[in-house]
Write a protein that holds these residues in place. Structure first.
Motif, short mmCIF file in Angstrom:
data_model
loop_
_atom_site.label_atom_id
_atom_site.label_comp_id
_atom_site.label_asym_id
_atom_site.label_seq_id
_atom_site.Cartn_x
_atom_site.Cartn_y
_atom_site.Cartn_z
N ASN A 1 2.12 5.19 7.91
CA ASN A 1 2.39 6.54 7.40
C ASN A 1 3.35 6.50 6.22
O ASN A 1 3.15 7.20 5.22
CB ASN A 1 2.94 7.45 8.51
CG ASN A 1 1.88 7.90 9.48
OD1 ASN A 1 0.68 7.78 9.23
ND2 ASN A 1 2.31 8.42 10.61
N THR A 2 4.39 5.68 6.33
CA THR A 2 5.37 5.56 5.26
C THR A 2 4.72 4.99 4.00
O THR A 2 4.93 5.49 2.89
CB THR A 2 6.54 4.66 5.69
OG1 THR A 2 7.12 5.21 6.87
CG2 THR A 2 7.59 4.53 4.61
N TYR A 3 3.92 3.95 4.16
CA TYR A 3 3.23 3.30 3.04
C TYR A 3 2.31 4.29 2.32
O TYR A 3 2.37 4.45 1.10
CB TYR A 3 2.43 2.10 3.54
CG TYR A 3 1.47 1.53 2.52
CD1 TYR A 3 1.94 0.79 1.44
CD2 TYR A 3 0.11 1.74 2.63
CE1 TYR A 3 1.05 0.27 0.50
CE2 TYR A 3 -0.78 1.24 1.71
CZ TYR A 3 -0.30 0.51 0.64
OH TYR A 3 -1.17 0.00 -0.28
N VAL A 4 1.47 4.98 3.09
CA VAL A 4 0.51 5.91 2.49
C VAL A 4 1.22 7.07 1.82
O VAL A 4 0.84 7.48 0.72
CB VAL A 4 -0.51 6.39 3.55
CG1 VAL A 4 -1.30 7.58 3.06
CG2 VAL A 4 -1.45 5.24 3.90
N LYS A 5 2.25 7.59 2.44
CA LYS A 5 2.98 8.71 1.84
C LYS A 5 3.62 8.30 0.52
O LYS A 5 3.56 9.05 -0.46
CB LYS A 5 4.06 9.22 2.81
CG LYS A 5 4.77 10.45 2.31
CD LYS A 5 5.74 10.99 3.34
CE LYS A 5 6.40 12.25 2.80
NZ LYS A 5 7.33 12.84 3.76
N HIS B 1 -12.44 -0.23 -2.08
CA HIS B 1 -12.60 -0.99 -0.83
C HIS B 1 -11.31 -1.65 -0.35
O HIS B 1 -11.33 -2.68 0.31
CB HIS B 1 -13.75 -1.99 -0.94
CG HIS B 1 -15.05 -1.33 -1.22
ND1 HIS B 1 -15.79 -0.68 -0.26
CD2 HIS B 1 -15.74 -1.15 -2.38
CE1 HIS B 1 -16.88 -0.16 -0.80
NE2 HIS B 1 -16.86 -0.42 -2.10
N TRP B 2 -10.23 -1.05 -0.70
CA TRP B 2 -8.90 -1.41 -0.19
C TRP B 2 -7.99 -0.23 -0.51
O TRP B 2 -8.37 0.67 -1.25
CB TRP B 2 -8.35 -2.71 -0.80
CG TRP B 2 -8.13 -2.66 -2.29
CD1 TRP B 2 -9.05 -2.87 -3.26
CD2 TRP B 2 -6.92 -2.33 -2.97
NE1 TRP B 2 -8.50 -2.71 -4.51
CE2 TRP B 2 -7.18 -2.39 -4.35
CE3 TRP B 2 -5.63 -2.01 -2.55
CZ2 TRP B 2 -6.19 -2.13 -5.30
CZ3 TRP B 2 -4.66 -1.77 -3.51
CH2 TRP B 2 -4.94 -1.83 -4.88
N TYR B 3 -6.84 -0.21 0.06
CA TYR B 3 -5.90 0.89 -0.24
C TYR B 3 -4.50 0.36 -0.34
O TYR B 3 -4.20 -0.75 -0.01
CB TYR B 3 -6.00 1.99 0.81
CG TYR B 3 -5.33 1.70 2.12
CD1 TYR B 3 -4.19 2.39 2.49
CD2 TYR B 3 -5.82 0.73 3.00
CE1 TYR B 3 -3.55 2.13 3.70
CE2 TYR B 3 -5.19 0.47 4.18
CZ TYR B 3 -4.05 1.15 4.54
OH TYR B 3 -3.43 0.91 5.72
#
Length: 131
Positions: A108-112, A129-131
């Motif tokens: 969650n921290t990474y995506v935010k 094909h990666w995030y």
């Protein structure tokens, strides 16, 4: 007189033994009650994860699950080089704690910080094909 003393001593011994047993039984129940009360206050791993994800909207939870499936098939122990877990985060990002609860928090921290929302992370994943 001897019989009276002998009977009195036997009664005292019996009463002492019975009282000692009651004290032992009662004292053995008290710690168990305390332990049970403390255990009921602790959240299970699933409850902790649910609490972490409760802040996410329905769309963001769906996007997060979509990414989890693509990255690891929902496995918290999936490995791929330096990446680990359900969201294939770098091991260094997990700071040595590979637990599912920590993976959820760190994801969650990474995506935010990188995308703002899981929905945007999913769109990026669909193109790269990666995030």
């Amino acid at each position: 007189m001897k019989n009276f003393r002998l009977k009195s001593i036997l009664w005292l011994v019996l009463i002492g033994c019975a009282f000692g047993m009651m004290v032992n039984v009662a004292s053995s129940w008290i710690p168990q009650t305390t332990i049970t009360a403390q255990a009921s206050k602790k959240l299970t791993q699933a409850q902790k994860i649910k609490k972490i994800n409760a802040k996410l909207s329905k769309a963001n939870r769906a996007a997060k699950n979509w990414i989890a499936y693509r990255e690891s098939g929902y496995s918290y122990t999936a490995r791929n080089g330096k990446c680990y877990g359900r969201y294939q985060l770098l091991r260094s990002y997990l700071h040595g704690n590979l637990s599912p609860v920590n993976q959820e928090k760190r994801a969650n921290t990474y995506v935010k910080s990188r995308y703002g929302t899981w929905v945007k992370a999913k769109k990026f994943w669909q193109h790269h094909h990666w995030y």
